[in-house]
Design a protein around this motif. Sequence first.
Motif, mmCIF file in Angstrom:
data_model
loop_
_atom_site.group_PDB
_atom_site.id
_atom_site.type_symbol
_atom_site.label_atom_id
_atom_site.label_comp_id
_atom_site.label_asym_id
_atom_site.label_seq_id
_atom_site.Cartn_x
_atom_site.Cartn_y
_atom_site.Cartn_z
ATOM 1 N N VAL A 188 -13.228 13.126 16.263
ATOM 2 C CA VAL A 188 -13.637 12.435 16.084
ATOM 3 C C VAL A 188 -13.538 12.283 14.501
ATOM 4 C CG1 VAL A 188 -15.306 9.801 16.246
ATOM 5 C CG2 VAL A 188 -14.233 10.830 18.385
ATOM 6 N N ASN A 189 -12.606 11.611 14.035
ATOM 7 C CA ASN A 189 -13.014 10.928 12.426
ATOM 8 C C ASN A 189 -12.492 11.897 11.714
ATOM 9 O OD1 ASN A 189 -13.966 8.867 10.340
ATOM 10 N ND2 ASN A 189 -15.842 10.221 9.700
ATOM 11 N N MET A 190 -11.314 13.111 12.666
ATOM 12 C CA MET A 190 -11.349 13.824 11.688
ATOM 13 C C MET A 190 -9.680 13.456 11.062
ATOM 14 S SD MET A 190 -14.275 15.727 11.376
ATOM 15 C CE MET A 190 -13.434 17.623 10.876
ATOM 16 N N GLU A 191 -9.595 14.592 9.966
ATOM 17 C CA GLU A 191 -7.941 14.283 9.213
ATOM 18 C C GLU A 191 -7.701 15.942 9.687
ATOM 19 O OE1 GLU A 191 -8.366 14.326 5.031
ATOM 20 O OE2 GLU A 191 -10.092 12.544 4.877
ATOM 21 N N ASN A 192 -7.060 15.931 10.675
ATOM 22 C CA ASN A 192 -6.504 16.600 11.701
ATOM 23 C C ASN A 192 -5.003 16.284 12.904
ATOM 24 O OD1 ASN A 192 -7.810 17.023 13.738
ATOM 25 N ND2 ASN A 192 -9.359 18.063 12.646
ATOM 26 N N ASP A 193 -4.343 17.175 13.118
ATOM 27 C CA ASP A 193 -3.476 16.169 14.307
ATOM 28 C C ASP A 193 -3.964 15.779 15.464
ATOM 29 O OD1 ASP A 193 -1.505 16.212 12.116
ATOM 30 O OD2 ASP A 193 -0.768 18.728 13.749
ATOM 31 N N ALA A 194 -5.005 16.931 15.799
ATOM 32 C CA ALA A 194 -5.818 16.658 16.741
ATOM 33 C C ALA A 194 -6.886 15.624 16.789
ATOM 34 C CB ALA A 194 -7.123 18.249 17.071
ATOM 35 N N LYS A 305 -9.021 23.468 18.273
ATOM 36 C CA LYS A 305 -10.456 24.443 16.819
ATOM 37 C C LYS A 305 -10.936 23.003 17.307
ATOM 38 C CE LYS A 305 -6.870 26.654 13.803
ATOM 39 N NZ LYS A 305 -6.410 26.252 12.652
ATOM 40 N N LEU A 306 -12.509 23.967 17.300
ATOM 41 C CA LEU A 306 -13.319 22.927 17.289
ATOM 42 C C LEU A 306 -13.663 22.540 15.596
ATOM 43 C CD1 LEU A 306 -16.210 24.031 19.560
ATOM 44 C CD2 LEU A 306 -14.402 22.089 19.897
#
Length: 307
Positions: A188-194, A305-306
């Motif tokens: 949540v709220n991360m700048e990655n594809d996941a 990845k976490l």
Amino acid sequence: MRTIKLGSSKLDVPVVAVGCMRINSLGKKEAESFVQTALENGANFFDHADLYGRGECEEIFADAVHMNDDVREKLILQSKCGIRPDVGTYDHSKEHIISSVDKILKRLKTDYLDVFLLHRPDALMEPEEVAEAFDTLHSAGKVKHFGVSNHNPMQMELLNKYMKQPIVANQLQLSITNTTMISSGINVNMENDAAVNRDGSVLDYSRLNDITIQPWSPFQYGFFEGVFLGNDKFPELNKMIDEVAEKYGVSNTTIAIAWLLRHPANMQPVIGTMNESRLIDCIKASEVHLSREEWYNLYRAAGNKLP
């Protein structure tokens, strides 16, 4: 086998469903033996669709199980409609739904389905028509419970606005290597594809609304690109799966399904194998409870990845 309630219904179902998409690959005696093995091991929930073998799979199953009233009482039957390869469309019209169910019942040699699903979202769906079709089928005793397949939360909300019956199940692609519905909730709220929410938080929505997720292709990676078990493309994952399998004294197949069953959403994986030994291995997963650490180790070993 361990059971769960299907969605908000009172229907007890085994945690592993037997998918019959490939039953037409078996000979008559093989099909009979496969179905009998499933029943002997508590796997009495059979998933069908009018798309599978263009209806042939339902006919083969009915013959293999030697369908009659006594046999029918021991089975939980689910089928789907809505994909029309004959004309290249999806179709959730009232006429098509009712007609499809009547044909499904005839092929399965039964008077009713325990569960009926809309196979894929129809862009031209009119929810009022779907609701009318479901009312007709339910009042006639032809379908007891309704659900969907490959639908997102807003599509289900649209149906719920008009339906009297609750949606009890949603079939969605999910495996250790296809984890988008899980990964978006972790990132949540991360700048990655996941972090990309591709399904409208369907996992959380289903849990909030008591809808059972039925993972399909639980051994596949990509979209029918192949299985990840024993695949050189996933060395770390297979190493980890084999280590956990050795610990519990089960096969890698069992661990792949146990990973899904460990999730608190109370999922019901749909198993597509026609191999009796692998089917039994899948059923054994209902008795394996992975630790939190094992679940996350497998998740990461699959390349997730976490944050």
